[in-house]
Design a protein around this motif. Structure first.
Motif, PDB file in Angstrom:
ATOM      1  N   LEU A 151       0.832  -1.193   0.000  1.00 34.39           N
ATOM      2  CA  LEU A 151       0.000   0.000   0.000  1.00 34.39           C
ATOM      3  C   LEU A 151       0.872   1.250   0.000  1.00 34.39           C
ATOM      4  N   ASP A 152       0.311   2.359  -0.441  1.00 34.05           N
ATOM      5  CA  ASP A 152       0.997   3.656  -0.433  1.00 34.05           C
ATOM      6  C   ASP A 152       2.301   3.615  -1.220  1.00 34.05           C
ATOM      7  N   THR A 153       2.305   2.842  -2.299  1.00 33.05           N
ATOM      8  CA  THR A 153       3.500   2.648  -3.128  1.00 33.05           C
ATOM      9  C   THR A 153       3.122   2.825  -4.588  1.00 33.05           C
ATOM     10  N   TRP A 154       3.906   3.620  -5.305  1.00 32.26           N
ATOM     11  CA  TRP A 154       3.646   3.828  -6.729  1.00 32.26           C
ATOM     12  C   TRP A 154       4.163   2.645  -7.547  1.00 32.26           C
ATOM     13  N   TYR A 155       3.330   2.189  -8.480  1.00 31.87           N
ATOM     14  CA  TYR A 155       3.709   1.159  -9.443  1.00 31.87           C
ATOM     15  C   TYR A 155       3.428   1.673 -10.847  1.00 31.87           C
ATOM     16  N   GLU A 156       4.347   1.391 -11.752  1.00 30.22           N
ATOM     17  CA  GLU A 156       4.186   1.767 -13.152  1.00 30.22           C
ATOM     18  C   GLU A 156       3.551   0.609 -13.917  1.00 30.22           C
ATOM     19  N   VAL A 157       2.422   0.881 -14.535  1.00 30.20           N
ATOM     20  CA  VAL A 157       1.711  -0.098 -15.346  1.00 30.20           C
ATOM     21  C   VAL A 157       2.028   0.194 -16.809  1.00 30.20           C
ATOM     22  N   VAL A 158       2.650  -0.762 -17.483  1.00 25.12           N
ATOM     23  CA  VAL A 158       3.090  -0.577 -18.868  1.00 25.12           C
ATOM     24  C   VAL A 158       2.251  -1.466 -19.786  1.00 25.12           C
ATOM     25  N   PHE A 159       1.771  -0.871 -20.853  1.00 28.27           N
ATOM     26  CA  PHE A 159       0.923  -1.570 -21.827  1.00 28.27           C
ATOM     27  C   PHE A 159       1.537  -1.406 -23.210  1.00 28.27           C
ATOM     28  N   GLU A 160       1.849  -2.528 -23.857  1.00 23.19           N
ATOM     29  CA  GLU A 160       2.418  -2.512 -25.206  1.00 23.19           C
ATOM     30  C   GLU A 160       1.537  -3.347 -26.137  1.00 23.19           C
ATOM     31  N   PRO A 161       0.591  -2.712 -26.826  1.00 24.15           N
ATOM     32  CA  PRO A 161      -0.253  -3.449 -27.769  1.00 24.15           C
ATOM     33  C   PRO A 161       0.444  -3.550 -29.129  1.00 24.15           C
ATOM     34  N   ARG A 162       0.843  -4.734 -29.504  1.00 21.91           N
ATOM     35  CA  ARG A 162       1.608  -4.907 -30.726  1.00 21.91           C
ATOM     36  C   ARG A 162       0.701  -5.116 -31.934  1.00 21.91           C
ATOM     37  N   VAL A 163       1.173  -4.672 -33.073  1.00 25.72           N
ATOM     38  CA  VAL A 163       0.472  -4.913 -34.325  1.00 25.72           C
ATOM     39  C   VAL A 163       0.426  -6.421 -34.555  1.00 25.72           C
ATOM     40  N   GLY A 164      -0.734  -6.942 -34.862  1.00 25.80           N
ATOM     41  CA  GLY A 164      -0.884  -8.379 -35.056  1.00 25.80           C
ATOM     42  C   GLY A 164      -1.702  -9.052 -33.978  1.00 25.80           C
ATOM     43  N   GLY A 165      -1.957  -8.336 -32.854  1.00 24.57           N
ATOM     44  CA  GLY A 165      -2.893  -8.876 -31.881  1.00 24.57           C
ATOM     45  C   GLY A 165      -2.342  -9.359 -30.567  1.00 24.57           C
ATOM     46  N   THR A 166      -1.061  -9.099 -30.273  1.00 26.50           N
ATOM     47  CA  THR A 166      -0.486  -9.461 -28.976  1.00 26.50           C
ATOM     48  C   THR A 166      -0.400  -8.229 -28.089  1.00 26.50           C
ATOM     49  N   GLU A 167      -0.636  -8.420 -26.783  1.00 25.08           N
ATOM     50  CA  GLU A 167      -0.526  -7.338 -25.802  1.00 25.08           C
ATOM     51  C   GLU A 167       0.483  -7.748 -24.734  1.00 25.08           C
ATOM     52  N   VAL A 168       1.452  -6.882 -24.464  1.00 22.85           N
ATOM     53  CA  VAL A 168       2.477  -7.144 -23.449  1.00 22.85           C
ATOM     54  C   VAL A 168       2.258  -6.188 -22.285  1.00 22.85           C
ATOM     55  N   TYR A 169       2.375  -6.719 -21.076  1.00 15.02           N
ATOM     56  CA  TYR A 169       2.155  -5.940 -19.863  1.00 15.02           C
ATOM     57  C   TYR A 169       3.395  -6.038 -18.981  1.00 15.02           C
ATOM     58  N   ARG A 170       3.762  -4.912 -18.379  1.00 16.22           N
ATOM     59  CA  ARG A 170       4.858  -4.905 -17.422  1.00 16.22           C
ATOM     60  C   ARG A 170       4.446  -4.087 -16.204  1.00 16.22           C
ATOM     61  N   ILE A 171       4.954  -4.486 -15.049  1.00 14.34           N
ATOM     62  CA  ILE A 171       4.793  -3.702 -13.838  1.00 14.34           C
ATOM     63  C   ILE A 171       6.186  -3.371 -13.325  1.00 14.34           C
ATOM     64  N   ASN A 172       6.472  -2.086 -13.149  1.00 14.73           N
ATOM     65  CA  ASN A 172       7.768  -1.621 -12.645  1.00 14.73           C
ATOM     66  C   ASN A 172       7.584  -0.899 -11.321  1.00 14.73           C
ATOM     67  N   ASP A 173       8.653  -0.873 -10.526  1.00  9.68           N
ATOM     68  CA  ASP A 173       8.603  -0.056  -9.314  1.00  9.68           C
ATOM     69  C   ASP A 173       9.091   1.353  -9.620  1.00  9.68           C
ATOM     70  N   ALA A 174       9.110   2.216  -8.614  1.00  9.07           N
ATOM     71  CA  ALA A 174       9.451   3.621  -8.817  1.00  9.07           C
ATOM     72  C   ALA A 174      10.914   3.831  -9.187  1.00  9.07           C
ATOM     73  N   GLU A 175      11.740   2.817  -9.010  1.00  7.47           N
ATOM     74  CA  GLU A 175      13.151   2.910  -9.403  1.00  7.47           C
ATOM     75  C   GLU A 175      13.387   2.387 -10.814  1.00  7.47           C
ATOM     76  N   GLY A 176      12.341   1.960 -11.483  1.00  6.25           N
ATOM     77  CA  GLY A 176      12.476   1.438 -12.835  1.00  6.25           C
ATOM     78  C   GLY A 176      12.767  -0.041 -12.912  1.00  6.25           C
ATOM     79  N   VAL A 177      12.699  -0.748 -11.771  1.00 10.17           N
ATOM     80  CA  VAL A 177      12.958  -2.184 -11.750  1.00 10.17           C
ATOM     81  C   VAL A 177      11.702  -2.933 -12.200  1.00 10.17           C
ATOM     82  N   GLU A 178      11.863  -3.817 -13.158  1.00  7.78           N
ATOM     83  CA  GLU A 178      10.738  -4.598 -13.640  1.00  7.78           C
ATOM     84  C   GLU A 178      10.373  -5.668 -12.617  1.00  7.78           C
ATOM     85  N   LEU A 179       9.117  -5.662 -12.177  1.00 10.86           N
ATOM     86  CA  LEU A 179       8.649  -6.608 -11.170  1.00 10.86           C
ATOM     87  C   LEU A 179       7.895  -7.780 -11.781  1.00 10.86           C
ATOM     88  N   ALA A 180       7.245  -7.546 -12.910  1.00  8.12           N
ATOM     89  CA  ALA A 180       6.470  -8.601 -13.559  1.00  8.12           C
ATOM     90  C   ALA A 180       6.297  -8.268 -15.021  1.00  8.12           C
TER      91      ALA A 180
END
Length: 216
Positions: A151-180
């Motif tokens: 709680l009380d923590t910023w998370y970056e939600v990344v959405f990359e919808p690619r041409v052709g029908g695939t969607e990539v998702y990433r979750i990063n922390d406030a330091e830019g570290v990829e968490l998922a």
């Protein structure tokens, strides 16, 4: 190799990082833009907490509260991100800690359609829902990824919808570290706008949102 590049299928793509990209929404006007529709009475612009700049946006209220707009373009072939926080409230029950961003909204309403990426701190999952215009944002669950969240923590939600029908998702922390990172092969939508949602009960849950960017 630059630390701000990821190797993915099809080559190198930018990894979102602090201070770059084109700002689509930062809530810096001091009041909610009139382009938003939906549960706007539950939204407020605040000076704290913020991820960057001077303002962020808070959603609070009962059940799923959603605001959205269609004039900020999200299209396949791009990379987009925004910041989400589930805020702690002393009386909040555990199931109320769910907030996220909707990409490719089809309407500027409380039921806008699109891909809803929800950070569920209550059960430590990231869930992606797909819905059509006029449907609940949580109509069809198309992906679930386990991720421990605070709680009380910023998370970056990344959405990359690619041409052709695939969607990539990433979750990063406030330091830019990829968490998922995970993906779907849905392809329902090719373009749309943005929206924000949280699930709560009465006015006890609060979701906070900040800078939405498009990455060049």
């Amino acid at each position: 190799m630059s630390e701000n590049l990821d190797i993915v299928e099809g080559g190198l793509v930018p990894r979102p990082a602090v201070g770059v990209g084109v700002l689509l929404e930062g809530f810096e006007g001091g009041s909610l833009n009139s382009a938003y529709g939906g549960g706007t009475t539950h939204a407020s612009i605040q000076s704290s907490p913020v991820y960057a700049g001077d303002h962020s946006m808070e959603l609070m209220g009962d059940k799923y509260n959603v605001i959205s707009r269609t004039d900020l373009a999200v299209e396949r072939g791009g990379v987009y991100s925004g910041w989400v926080m589930n805020k702690s409230v002393s009386s909040s029950t555990v199931y109320q800690r769910e907030a996220g961003i909707i990409f490719m909204t089809q309407e500027g309403t409380a039921t806008p359609g699109g891909y809803y990426i929800e950070l569920r701190q209550d059960d430590n999952n990231v869930i992606v829902f797909r819905s059509g215009a006029g449907e609940s944002p949580v109509t069809d669950k198309i992906a679930t990824k386990s991720l421990s969240q605070s709680l009380d923590t910023w998370y970056e939600v990344v959405f990359e919808p690619r041409v052709g029908g695939t969607e990539v998702y990433r979750i990063n922390d406030a330091e830019g570290v990829e968490l998922a990172t995970f993906s779907t092969a849905d392809g329902t939508f090719d373009a749309g706008g943005i929206g924000f949602s949280h699930g709560g009960d009465s006015d006890e849950h609060q979701g906070q949102f900040d800078e939405v960017r498009r990455w060049e």
